[in-house]
Design an enzyme around this catalytic site. Structure first.
Site, short mmCIF file in Angstrom:
data_model
loop_
_atom_site.label_atom_id
_atom_site.label_comp_id
_atom_site.label_asym_id
_atom_site.label_seq_id
_atom_site.Cartn_x
_atom_site.Cartn_y
_atom_site.Cartn_z
N LYS A 234 0.84 -1.22 0.00
CA LYS A 234 0.00 0.00 0.00
C LYS A 234 0.88 1.27 0.00
O LYS A 234 0.66 2.19 -0.79
CB LYS A 234 -0.92 -0.02 1.23
N ASN B 192 1.21 4.00 -3.25
CA ASN B 192 0.91 5.44 -3.18
C ASN B 192 2.15 6.29 -3.40
O ASN B 192 2.07 7.36 -4.01
CB ASN B 192 0.25 5.78 -1.84
N CYS C 49 -4.30 11.20 1.02
CA CYS C 49 -3.45 10.01 1.14
C CYS C 49 -2.00 10.17 0.67
O CYS C 49 -1.08 9.82 1.42
CB CYS C 49 -4.09 8.85 0.43
N ASP D 240 1.19 9.24 3.08
CA ASP D 240 1.70 7.88 2.93
C ASP D 240 3.17 7.88 2.51
O ASP D 240 3.96 7.04 2.95
CB ASP D 240 0.84 7.08 1.93
N1 LIG Z 1 -9.63 8.39 0.94
C1 LIG Z 1 -8.93 7.58 0.19
O1 LIG Z 1 -8.77 7.78 -1.02
C2 LIG Z 1 -8.30 6.36 0.79
C3 LIG Z 1 -7.91 5.31 -0.05
C4 LIG Z 1 -7.32 4.18 0.50
C5 LIG Z 1 -7.07 4.13 1.86
N2 LIG Z 1 -7.42 5.19 2.65
C6 LIG Z 1 -7.12 5.07 4.08
O2 LIG Z 1 -8.30 4.66 4.76
C7 LIG Z 1 -8.42 5.30 6.03
C8 LIG Z 1 -9.70 6.09 6.09
O3 LIG Z 1 -9.68 7.03 5.05
P1 LIG Z 1 -11.02 7.79 4.60
O4 LIG Z 1 -10.66 8.59 3.42
O5 LIG Z 1 -12.16 6.85 4.53
O6 LIG Z 1 -11.21 8.76 5.86
P2 LIG Z 1 -12.47 9.65 6.21
O7 LIG Z 1 -11.96 10.77 7.02
O8 LIG Z 1 -13.26 9.94 4.98
O9 LIG Z 1 -13.36 8.68 7.11
C9 LIG Z 1 -13.00 8.23 8.36
C10 LIG Z 1 -14.27 8.13 9.20
O10 LIG Z 1 -13.95 7.53 10.45
C11 LIG Z 1 -14.69 8.18 11.47
N3 LIG Z 1 -14.01 7.92 12.73
C12 LIG Z 1 -12.92 8.53 13.25
N4 LIG Z 1 -12.55 7.94 14.40
C13 LIG Z 1 -13.44 6.94 14.61
C14 LIG Z 1 -13.60 5.98 15.64
N5 LIG Z 1 -12.76 5.91 16.67
N6 LIG Z 1 -14.65 5.11 15.54
C15 LIG Z 1 -15.52 5.18 14.51
N7 LIG Z 1 -15.41 6.08 13.52
C16 LIG Z 1 -14.38 6.93 13.56
C17 LIG Z 1 -14.73 9.63 11.04
O11 LIG Z 1 -15.81 10.31 11.64
C18 LIG Z 1 -14.88 9.49 9.51
O12 LIG Z 1 -16.25 9.47 9.14
C19 LIG Z 1 -7.15 6.13 6.17
O13 LIG Z 1 -6.19 5.35 6.80
C20 LIG Z 1 -6.73 6.38 4.73
O14 LIG Z 1 -5.34 6.60 4.60
C21 LIG Z 1 -8.05 6.28 2.15
#
Ligand SMILES: NC(=O)c1ccc[n+]([C@@H]2O[C@H](COP(=O)([O-])OP(=O)(O)OC[C@H]3O[C@@H](n4cnc5c(N)ncnc54)[C@H](O)[C@@H]3O)[C@@H](O)[C@H]2O)c1
Length: 389
Positions: free
Chosen positions: A197, A201, A253, A257
């Site tokens: 991952k 990225n 990201c 990353d």
């Molecule tokens: N956005 C992308 O393009 C993408 C792609 C691949 C991986 N990721 C990874 O996935 C993860 C999440 O990214 P995202 O873009 O979905 O983030 P995001 O901010 O859109 O969503 C995260 C959600 O988690 C909630 N949250 C925070 N703490 C919490 C807790 N303790 N319990 C329950 N809910 C909680 C927040 O309110 C939010 O709605 C990150 O590690 C990111 O690096 C993101």
């Protein structure tokens, strides 16, 4: 059908919830009350086009809970998709929300498989397995892109399953049964999956930085970047995607990353990786210097979104450009239909495009489109191909 709980309903969590919803008993939980309330009202809480579409077409209404404890107790699978933001104080991704979620799960359920889809520093899953003395923690990286979050989850280029050997068959069939098309499945250790991952990225960030540096040189020498990039991309080893010059890579990201991966290298020799972030910073400085050379009276910022076709403004490169222009006391106005307020960070928002064009002496657009075509003579952009794919 199995019981699946999704923790964190952002881009990744919501895409995964919709991916499994209808095939299994899915329950979602998010700390954000507003998000839960919107979902209950059948309103997609994110403006990502692919998520909204999938949300509206979902096989069944997504079930959300205010407290996940009871759902944890009866869950077979729990997917964690909480944020792992970059923390400057510990020079790495903040994994505390993932850690506290695992702790809460294990208080009430020691048999469910825990799948982490949040991006993690190298070796984190193994540390959790050791720390909680619990083997069934897998890392299955998510590779979705914002703007096509659901379709990327449904039809990924590949699926990487980082888990202990005993759990790999179960995880493989769980995902296979919901996938929209067959894709290569790579079975690895959790640590290998974490590395895949971060390297994926970082490669994407490097590629953007590479074509942006090409564009720096082309601009300084009066060369046509378009021709250079097309000709270079026709080499099948290089290819024609992900090569559109921009003001810099940005978003949630890539910047974090790549910093994490650089940190994970520690003492292991590396030069290339640590220079990617620097290259991006230099690109932004160069863009601002090109804007300042034009001595604009009023700079119109055309869109605050992160990339072409996106409704997301999170950590967009244009905000870095704006910060540097502010430092030089440049008068800024903004065109951003997603902002309903009259001001944004102290700058006037003018969402009547003709008025915006008339008032700006220079229009700065990280991504341009047909709407702004009529202001061609005022437009400053390095966008050639109008895509971020
Ligand atoms: N956005 C992308 O393009 C993408 C792609 C691949 C991986 N990721 C990874 O996935 C993860 C999440 O990214 P995202 O873009 O979905 O983030 P995001 O901010 O859109 O969503 C995260 C959600 O988690 C909630 N949250 C925070 N703490 C919490 C807790 N303790 N319990 C329950 N809910 C909680 C927040 O309110 C939010 O709605 C990150 O590690 C990111 O690096 C993101």
């Amino acid at each position: 059908m199995v019981n699946i709980v999704i923790v964190g309903l952002g881009y990744v969590g919501l895409a995964n919830a919709l991916f499994f919803n209808g095939h299994h008993n899915v329950v979602g939980y998010d700390v954000d009350d507003k998000k839960r309330a919107l979902i209950r009202q059948n309103i997609c809480p994110l403006s990502d086009a692919s998520l909204v579409d999938a949300f509206n077409k979902s096989l069944s209404t997504l079930n959300v809970v205010d407290n996940p404890e009871t759902s944890y107790q009866t869950a077979n699978i729990i997917i964690i998709a909480t944020p792992t933001d970059y923390s400057t104080s510990n020079c790495g991704l903040d994994i505390s929300s993932v850690e506290s979620t695992i702790k809460d799960i294990l208080k009430v359920n020691q048999t469910a498989e825990i799948i982490i889809r949040s991006t993690l520093p190298l070796g984190t899953t193994d540390k959790f397995i050791e720390q909680f003395k619990f083997k069934r923690i897998a890392f299955i990286p998510e590779f979705l892109r914002e703007g096509s979050a659901f379709s990327d989850t449904l039809r990924p280029d590949r699926l990487v399953i980082g888990a202990c050997e005993e759990d790999q068959p179960l995880l493989k069939s769980l995902f296979l049964n919901s996938l929209g098309k067959a894709c290569p499945i790579i079975l690895t250790t959790p640590k290998e999956a974490e590395a895949i991952k971060l390297f994926a990225n970082s490669y994407l960030a490097m590629r953007i930085a590479f074509f942006n540096e090409l564009d720096n040189l082309a601009n300084a020498n009066g060369l046509n970047s378009n021709k250079l990039i097309e000709a270079i991309g026709l080499d099948s080893r290089i290819g024609n995607g992900y090569n559109n010059p921009s003001f810099g890579f940005s978003g949630y990201c890539l910047p974090k990353d790549i910093k994490q991966l650089t940190h994970d290298f520690g003492e292991v020799p590396h030069v290339l990786l640590s220079s990617i972030t620097k290259s991006n910073e230099e690109r932004i400085n160069y863009i601002v210097s090109l804007i300042m050379e034009k001595h604009p009276q009023v700079v119109g910022i055309y869109r605050l979104t992160m990339k072409a076709g996106s409704d997301n403004m999170r950590q967009a490169v244009i905000s870095e450009v704006m910060k540097l222009l502010e430092k030089q006391n440049v008068n800024l106005i903004i065109y951003e239909p997603l902002i309903k307020e009259t001001h944004y960070q102290g700058h006037k928002v003018i969402n009547d495009l003709q008025v915006f064009i008339a008032q700006a002496s220079l229009i700065v657009a990280n991504r341009s489109d047909d709407l702004i075509k009529s202001a061609k003579e005022k437009l400053f952009t390095r966008d050639i191909f109008h895509t971020d794919k």
